[in-house]
Design a protein around this motif. Structure first.
Motif, PDB file in Angstrom:
ATOM      1  N   THR A 123       0.808  -1.215   0.000  1.00  0.00           N
ATOM      2  CA  THR A 123       0.000   0.000   0.000  1.00  0.00           C
ATOM      3  C   THR A 123       0.844   1.269   0.000  1.00  0.00           C
ATOM      4  OG1 THR A 123      -0.105   0.121   2.427  1.00  0.00           O
ATOM      5  CG2 THR A 123      -1.799  -1.212   1.294  1.00  0.00           C
ATOM      6  N   ASP A 127      -5.487   8.786   4.538  1.00  0.00           N
ATOM      7  CA  ASP A 127      -4.583   8.745   3.388  1.00  0.00           C
ATOM      8  C   ASP A 127      -5.012   9.765   2.335  1.00  0.00           C
ATOM      9  OD1 ASP A 127      -2.477   7.483   1.716  1.00  0.00           O
ATOM     10  OD2 ASP A 127      -4.201   6.974   0.471  1.00  0.00           O
ATOM     11  N   HIS A 133      -4.608   9.717  -0.775  1.00  0.00           N
ATOM     12  CA  HIS A 133      -4.978   9.145  -2.069  1.00  0.00           C
ATOM     13  C   HIS A 133      -6.287   8.354  -2.027  1.00  0.00           C
ATOM     14  CE1 HIS A 133      -1.132  10.449  -3.606  1.00  0.00           C
ATOM     15  NE2 HIS A 133      -0.512   9.819  -2.629  1.00  0.00           N
ATOM     16  N   LEU A 143      -7.335   5.943   0.051  1.00  0.00           N
ATOM     17  CA  LEU A 143      -7.236   4.525   0.373  1.00  0.00           C
ATOM     18  C   LEU A 143      -7.736   4.293   1.793  1.00  0.00           C
ATOM     19  CD1 LEU A 143      -6.220   1.673  -0.427  1.00  0.00           C
ATOM     20  CD2 LEU A 143      -4.015   2.308   0.586  1.00  0.00           C
ATOM     21  N   PHE A 197      -7.999   1.674   4.760  1.00  0.00           N
ATOM     22  CA  PHE A 197      -7.281   0.447   5.095  1.00  0.00           C
ATOM     23  C   PHE A 197      -7.274   0.214   6.596  1.00  0.00           C
ATOM     24  CE2 PHE A 197      -3.448  -1.982   6.146  1.00  0.00           C
ATOM     25  CZ  PHE A 197      -3.637  -3.074   5.330  1.00  0.00           C
ATOM     26  N   ILE A 225      -9.409  -3.300   2.511  1.00  0.00           N
ATOM     27  CA  ILE A 225      -8.745  -2.319   1.668  1.00  0.00           C
ATOM     28  C   ILE A 225      -9.755  -1.833   0.632  1.00  0.00           C
ATOM     29  CG2 ILE A 225      -7.804  -4.155   0.177  1.00  0.00           C
ATOM     30  CD1 ILE A 225      -5.382  -2.322  -0.287  1.00  0.00           C
ATOM     31  N   GLY A 283     -10.525   1.354  -2.352  1.00  0.00           N
ATOM     32  CA  GLY A 283     -10.076   2.479  -3.151  1.00  0.00           C
ATOM     33  C   GLY A 283     -11.223   3.026  -3.975  1.00  0.00           C
ATOM     34  N   GLY A 331     -13.850  -2.132  -3.072  1.00  0.00           N
ATOM     35  CA  GLY A 331     -13.410  -2.393  -1.710  1.00  0.00           C
ATOM     36  C   GLY A 331     -13.553  -3.867  -1.405  1.00  0.00           C
ATOM     37  N   MET A 343      -4.242  -4.135  -4.476  1.00  0.00           N
ATOM     38  CA  MET A 343      -4.130  -2.734  -4.871  1.00  0.00           C
ATOM     39  C   MET A 343      -4.592  -2.524  -6.298  1.00  0.00           C
ATOM     40  SD  MET A 343      -3.137  -0.666  -2.442  1.00  0.00           S
ATOM     41  CE  MET A 343      -2.277   0.721  -3.191  1.00  0.00           C
ATOM     42  N   VAL A 394      -8.535  -2.663  -6.305  1.00  0.00           N
ATOM     43  CA  VAL A 394      -9.316  -1.556  -5.727  1.00  0.00           C
ATOM     44  C   VAL A 394      -9.018  -0.228  -6.415  1.00  0.00           C
ATOM     45  CG1 VAL A 394      -9.429  -2.731  -3.506  1.00  0.00           C
ATOM     46  CG2 VAL A 394      -7.651  -1.012  -3.882  1.00  0.00           C
ATOM     47  N   PHE A 395      -7.904  -0.146  -7.152  1.00  0.00           N
ATOM     48  CA  PHE A 395      -7.584   1.079  -7.876  1.00  0.00           C
ATOM     49  C   PHE A 395      -7.711   0.898  -9.388  1.00  0.00           C
ATOM     50  CE2 PHE A 395      -5.822   2.411  -3.840  1.00  0.00           C
ATOM     51  CZ  PHE A 395      -6.035   3.770  -3.848  1.00  0.00           C
TER      52      PHE A 395
END
Length: 253
Positions: free
Chosen positions: A178, A188, A190, A192, A194, A211, A213, A217, A249, A252-253
């Motif tokens: 992360t 965060d 960005h 995120l 978590f 987690i 984003g 999620g 990551m 979620v992104f």
């Protein structure tokens, strides 16, 4: 292993997620749920002071044993247990809350393959439980999903436990992907979201968390049991967590 989409509640990926395995320090999560529920119900006072000398000494991880303060309130012990995996603080909480109460809470949460079995000990003899706690990846992922979705006992209890867990310093396994600051990652820049908790003992590594984003999620849990014969054996186990972190990551992104 289990990865569950938070919105749909469906499995994104799973493998042997029903198998009950040792989860070490992750057993503190249902203890924290019971503690938060007791605070909300008024049966325990968050400011009740616990004397360190009343708790059997244990030389495992944590910072309370190194602090000058000989006594701390229950709420501070919860923060130590969640943020640093403090064995002495966890044992103090367990002694005050009571193992039977935690076991009843586990049943009420619907966790049929999970159990908090014992306190932390420097050595386990033949008359002691073989592990601190056991659980399955599926149930651990479900428990973390219920925390962030405000379904663990009550919205207030869920929020309190999630807040404690958001302070966790151990970002060395799944969370290493992360890029978060281990000591300040609750907000965060960005976007995120978590929270996580890890567990470690000889030949066991486990992590569960949430987690999320901008794209999706998930809640997740990974338990790895291995022969801890050398540093290389241990690093291979850790690599599995880091690989999962990269995949999460990307999802979620």
């Amino acid at each position: 292993m289990r990865i569950t989409d938070l919105d749909r509640g469906t499995a994104v990926l799973s493998g042997d997620d029903f198998v009950t395995l040792p989860v070490a320090g992750l057993g503190v999560v249902p203890l924290l749920v019971e503690l938060a529920a007791s605070f909300e119900a008024g049966t325990l006072d968050p400011l009740e002071i616990i004397e360190r000398r009343t708790v059997p000494a244990v030389g495992l991880g944590g910072v309370w044993q190194h602090l000058t303060a000989p006594a701390l309130p229950l709420s501070d012990l919860a923060i130590l247990a969640a943020s640093t995996g403090d064995a002495l603080a966890t044992n103090a909480l367990l002694e005050r809350v009571g193992l039977p109460a935690v076991r009843r809470r586990i049943e009420q949460l619907g966790l049929t393959r999970s159990a908090l079995m014992d306190r932390f000990r420097d050595e386990r003899g033949p008359d002691d439980a073989p592990h601190v706690a056991v659980g399955s990846a599926r149930e651990l992922a479900e428990l973390f999903a219920s925390l962030v979705n405000s379904r663990a006992v009550s919205p207030g209890v869920s929020a309190q436990v999630a807040e404690w867990l958001s302070l966790n310093h151990d970002l060395s396994l799944v969370a290493s992907a992360t890029g978060l600051d281990p000591f300040a990652h609750d907000n965060d820049d960005h976007g995120l979201l978590f929270i996580n908790k890890t567990g470690r003992e000889a030949g066991v590594r486990v992590e569960a968390g949430v987690i999320a984003g901008p794209r999706a999620g998930v809640s997740y849990a990974l338990i790895v049991c291995f022969d801890d014969l050398s540093i290389l054996h241990r690093m291979r186990a850790h690599d599995a967590f880091r690989t999962l972190g990269v995949d999460l990551m990307e999802y979620v992104f």
